[in-house]
Design a protein around this motif. Structure first.
Motif, short mmCIF file in Angstrom:
data_model
loop_
_atom_site.label_atom_id
_atom_site.label_comp_id
_atom_site.label_asym_id
_atom_site.label_seq_id
_atom_site.Cartn_x
_atom_site.Cartn_y
_atom_site.Cartn_z
N HIS A 10 -32.42 19.69 10.31
CA HIS A 10 -33.00 18.58 9.52
C HIS A 10 -32.24 17.92 8.72
N ALA A 11 -32.56 16.68 8.23
CA ALA A 11 -32.10 15.90 7.09
C ALA A 11 -31.61 16.85 6.09
N GLY A 12 -30.36 16.74 5.64
CA GLY A 12 -29.68 17.55 4.46
C GLY A 12 -29.06 18.44 5.04
N TYR A 36 -17.67 4.14 26.26
CA TYR A 36 -17.51 4.02 24.75
C TYR A 36 -16.13 4.53 24.38
N ASP A 37 -15.61 3.51 23.79
CA ASP A 37 -14.20 4.00 23.42
C ASP A 37 -14.46 4.24 21.74
N GLY A 38 -14.37 5.30 21.58
CA GLY A 38 -14.92 5.55 20.07
C GLY A 38 -14.14 6.69 19.45
N ALA A 39 -12.68 6.54 19.55
CA ALA A 39 -11.70 7.45 19.25
C ALA A 39 -11.56 7.70 17.67
N ASP A 40 -11.75 6.45 17.08
CA ASP A 40 -11.68 6.30 15.53
C ASP A 40 -12.69 7.09 14.78
N PRO A 41 -12.30 8.46 14.20
CA PRO A 41 -13.27 9.12 13.46
C PRO A 41 -14.17 8.37 12.23
N LEU A 42 -13.30 7.25 11.74
CA LEU A 42 -14.16 6.41 10.72
C LEU A 42 -15.09 5.49 11.37
N TYR A 43 -14.97 5.07 12.52
CA TYR A 43 -15.79 4.41 13.22
C TYR A 43 -16.89 5.22 13.61
N GLU A 44 -16.77 6.67 14.06
CA GLU A 44 -17.90 7.30 14.54
C GLU A 44 -18.61 7.62 13.28
N ARG A 45 -18.13 7.87 12.04
CA ARG A 45 -18.84 8.09 10.97
C ARG A 45 -19.70 6.92 10.41
N GLN A 46 -19.33 5.68 10.70
CA GLN A 46 -20.10 4.58 10.34
C GLN A 46 -21.43 4.54 11.00
N TYR A 47 -21.36 4.97 12.43
CA TYR A 47 -22.26 5.04 13.41
C TYR A 47 -23.35 6.15 13.00
N LEU A 48 -22.96 7.22 12.46
CA LEU A 48 -23.76 8.58 12.06
C LEU A 48 -24.28 8.20 10.83
N VAL A 50 -26.41 6.16 9.46
CA VAL A 50 -27.81 6.06 9.53
C VAL A 50 -28.60 7.20 9.69
N TYR A 51 -28.34 8.20 10.10
CA TYR A 51 -28.70 9.51 10.00
C TYR A 51 -28.55 10.42 9.02
N LEU A 52 -27.47 10.18 8.45
CA LEU A 52 -27.02 11.10 7.26
C LEU A 52 -28.09 10.51 5.96
N ARG A 53 -28.21 9.15 6.17
CA ARG A 53 -29.20 8.73 5.17
C ARG A 53 -30.56 8.79 5.24
N SER A 54 -31.02 8.98 6.25
CA SER A 54 -32.43 9.24 6.63
C SER A 54 -33.14 10.45 6.33
N PRO A 55 -34.29 10.56 5.18
CA PRO A 55 -34.85 11.92 4.80
C PRO A 55 -35.47 12.52 5.87
#
Length: 211
Positions: A10-12, A36-48, A50-55
């Motif tokens: 769960h969140a947290g 999907y060409d997502g080899a950049d860890p920073l690019y991946e983190r940006q996508y994720l 939204v999940y890290l912010r959602s309670p």
């Protein structure tokens, strides 16, 4: 091969597995139909993020016998999703609080065909119902049948989704960009929504009227 074990994170607790989720996305989504060409860890983190912010976000995690994360499937309230996913529902005047959005399901090839997809959907629905959602929705990327990267014999997952009780929502689409293999930059992609009622309430007429 030992059976997979599944757990709900769960969140947290999602930040602890963010690197594993990024690794799986980079590996699995390079395949068709996402390319999907997502080899950049920073690019991946940006996508994720939204999940890290959602309670109320969650991830269903699949582990092998050694405890390694080999698959995961995410979900969160639609109201917490990125703008492109919310937009078609907002345009139809829908109460986003009634919807849960099911994000990506990723599973390493060696573990496919053992029922993980069924567990991913069932456990995400469990999360959505516990959060009070009436409906579950997700997106499928739209690709032309003559796309040069389409593997021979590939079949979409429509039949699998239908068996889970989901149905396409005609006319309900969004556009979401990601870096595509062979381009070196973000490309806009059209995605089509599917949906399912999680309880006794029927999907709103405004989003099924063209079905």
């Amino acid at each position: 091969m030992e059976p997979l074990s599944f757990e709900i994170r769960h969140a947290g607790c999602l930040a602890e597995i963010a690197d594993d989720l990024a690794r799986l996305r980079i590996t699995v989504f390079r395949e068709w139909p996402y390319l999907y060409d997502g080899a950049d860890p920073l690019y991946e983190r940006q996508y994720l993020e939204v999940y890290l912010r959602s309670p109320q976000a969650a991830a269903i995690v699949a582990r092998d016998g050694g405890g390694r994360i080999v698959g995961a499937s995410t979900c969160l309230p639609l109201a917490d999703e990125a703008g492109p996913m919310r937009a078609p529902f907002e345009a139809r005047g829908q109460d986003l609080r009634r919807f849960f959005y099911f994000g990506e399901s990723v599973l390493l090839p060696a573990w496919r065909g053992q029922g993980a997809g069924v567990r991913f959907f069932a456990m995400r629905e469990e999360v959505a119902r516990a959060a009070g959602a009436d409906f579950a929705v997700f997106c499928a990327v739209r690709r032309p049948p003559d796309h040069p990267a389409r593997p021979e014999g590939w079949a979409p997952l429509d039949a699998f989704w239908t068996r889970r009780g989901y149905a396409p929502l005609p006319g309900l689409t969004c556009v979401y960009p990601w870096q595509e293999v062979g381009t070196g930059h973000e490309v806009p992609h059209r995605l089509d929504f599917w949906g399912k009622a999680l309880g006794t309430a029927a999907l709103p007429e405004r989003i099924v009227e063209d079905r």
